[in-house]
Write a protein that holds these residues in place. Sequence first.
Motif, mmCIF file in Angstrom:
data_model
loop_
_atom_site.group_PDB
_atom_site.id
_atom_site.type_symbol
_atom_site.label_atom_id
_atom_site.label_comp_id
_atom_site.label_asym_id
_atom_site.label_seq_id
_atom_site.Cartn_x
_atom_site.Cartn_y
_atom_site.Cartn_z
ATOM 1 N N ARG A 10 0.838 -1.198 0.000
ATOM 2 C CA ARG A 10 0.000 0.000 0.000
ATOM 3 C C ARG A 10 0.870 1.243 0.000
ATOM 4 O O ARG A 10 1.989 1.238 0.509
ATOM 5 C CB ARG A 10 -0.901 -0.002 1.226
ATOM 6 C CG ARG A 10 -1.836 -1.199 1.244
ATOM 7 C CD ARG A 10 -2.747 -1.254 2.446
ATOM 8 N NE ARG A 10 -3.401 -2.536 2.552
ATOM 9 C CZ ARG A 10 -4.352 -2.997 1.750
ATOM 10 N NH1 ARG A 10 -4.785 -2.256 0.763
ATOM 11 N NH2 ARG A 10 -4.886 -4.184 1.936
ATOM 12 N N PHE A 11 0.320 2.305 -0.596
ATOM 13 C CA PHE A 11 0.998 3.589 -0.575
ATOM 14 C C PHE A 11 -0.037 4.698 -0.670
ATOM 15 O O PHE A 11 -1.148 4.490 -1.146
ATOM 16 C CB PHE A 11 2.038 3.717 -1.701
ATOM 17 C CG PHE A 11 1.475 3.639 -3.099
ATOM 18 C CD1 PHE A 11 1.122 4.790 -3.794
ATOM 19 C CD2 PHE A 11 1.305 2.414 -3.725
ATOM 20 C CE1 PHE A 11 0.609 4.722 -5.079
ATOM 21 C CE2 PHE A 11 0.793 2.330 -5.018
ATOM 22 C CZ PHE A 11 0.445 3.491 -5.689
ATOM 23 N N HIS A 12 0.338 5.859 -0.189
ATOM 24 C CA HIS A 12 -0.526 7.027 -0.231
ATOM 25 C C HIS A 12 0.110 8.021 -1.201
ATOM 26 O O HIS A 12 1.311 8.288 -1.109
ATOM 27 C CB HIS A 12 -0.655 7.640 1.162
ATOM 28 C CG HIS A 12 -1.528 8.843 1.194
ATOM 29 N ND1 HIS A 12 -1.021 10.116 1.245
ATOM 30 C CD2 HIS A 12 -2.877 8.970 1.156
ATOM 31 C CE1 HIS A 12 -2.019 10.974 1.246
ATOM 32 N NE2 HIS A 12 -3.151 10.305 1.194
ATOM 33 N N HIS A 41 -5.360 6.268 -0.875
ATOM 34 C CA HIS A 41 -4.587 5.222 -0.216
ATOM 35 C C HIS A 41 -4.665 4.030 -1.167
ATOM 36 O O HIS A 41 -5.648 3.284 -1.167
ATOM 37 C CB HIS A 41 -5.173 4.884 1.154
ATOM 38 C CG HIS A 41 -5.015 6.009 2.125
ATOM 39 N ND1 HIS A 41 -3.833 6.248 2.795
ATOM 40 C CD2 HIS A 41 -5.870 6.964 2.520
ATOM 41 C CE1 HIS A 41 -3.971 7.306 3.560
ATOM 42 N NE2 HIS A 41 -5.204 7.759 3.418
ATOM 43 N N HIS A 70 9.053 -2.902 -2.555
ATOM 44 C CA HIS A 70 9.406 -1.680 -1.836
ATOM 45 C C HIS A 70 10.086 -0.682 -2.790
ATOM 46 O O HIS A 70 9.723 0.496 -2.827
ATOM 47 C CB HIS A 70 10.310 -1.976 -0.653
ATOM 48 C CG HIS A 70 10.706 -0.727 0.056
ATOM 49 N ND1 HIS A 70 9.856 -0.062 0.908
ATOM 50 C CD2 HIS A 70 11.838 0.018 -0.017
ATOM 51 C CE1 HIS A 70 10.452 1.042 1.335
ATOM 52 N NE2 HIS A 70 11.657 1.107 0.793
ATOM 53 N N VAL A 74 6.433 1.107 -3.340
ATOM 54 C CA VAL A 74 6.305 1.921 -2.128
ATOM 55 C C VAL A 74 7.247 3.125 -2.164
ATOM 56 O O VAL A 74 6.802 4.271 -2.058
ATOM 57 C CB VAL A 74 6.514 1.075 -0.857
ATOM 58 C CG1 VAL A 74 6.416 1.944 0.380
ATOM 59 C CG2 VAL A 74 5.492 -0.066 -0.809
ATOM 60 N N GLU A 78 5.120 6.476 -2.613
ATOM 61 C CA GLU A 78 4.644 6.911 -1.297
ATOM 62 C C GLU A 78 4.871 8.411 -1.071
ATOM 63 O O GLU A 78 5.975 8.916 -1.185
ATOM 64 C CB GLU A 78 5.341 6.121 -0.182
ATOM 65 C CG GLU A 78 4.948 6.546 1.222
ATOM 66 C CD GLU A 78 3.479 6.376 1.549
ATOM 67 O OE1 GLU A 78 2.922 7.260 2.226
ATOM 68 O OE2 GLU A 78 2.877 5.366 1.139
#
Length: 137
Positions: A10-12, A41, A70, A74, A78
């Motif tokens: 998940r990332f915002h 999100h 990652h 991410v 992110e």
Amino acid sequence: MRVSLTRTVRFHASHRFWKPEWTPLQNRARFGSVAEDHSHHYACAVTVTGPVPPETSGVMDLDELDRLLHEEVVARFEGKTLQLELPEFLEGRELPTCEAIARLVFTRLSARIRRPTQLESVRVAEDDTLSATARAE
């Protein structure tokens, strides 16, 4: 036998849909509320497929998959304003839609996953009601 494995990260991030060559009125008429900065999100589900060797009982080493996710998802997305901070989505280029994000992640990850494991799909969801999936052809 080939088996699939899916990991979700998940990332915002925030974005807007805006064509700089259009007037503000044209942008708002075409894109509505998403012509303004807004955030999500996101959930990014990545599915890999391959044989399951008896010595590992897994399609892919999870530490390696997590490291790739990652680095390519991410850390890359992110906290970013996509159309301002990612070269692929700079204003005037491709709009940062779910489809475009899924395609970008798919392209980047598929170049890094080693055979015999293959990237099967990347699903990017802005929320529970909207997602896009990029798949191997």
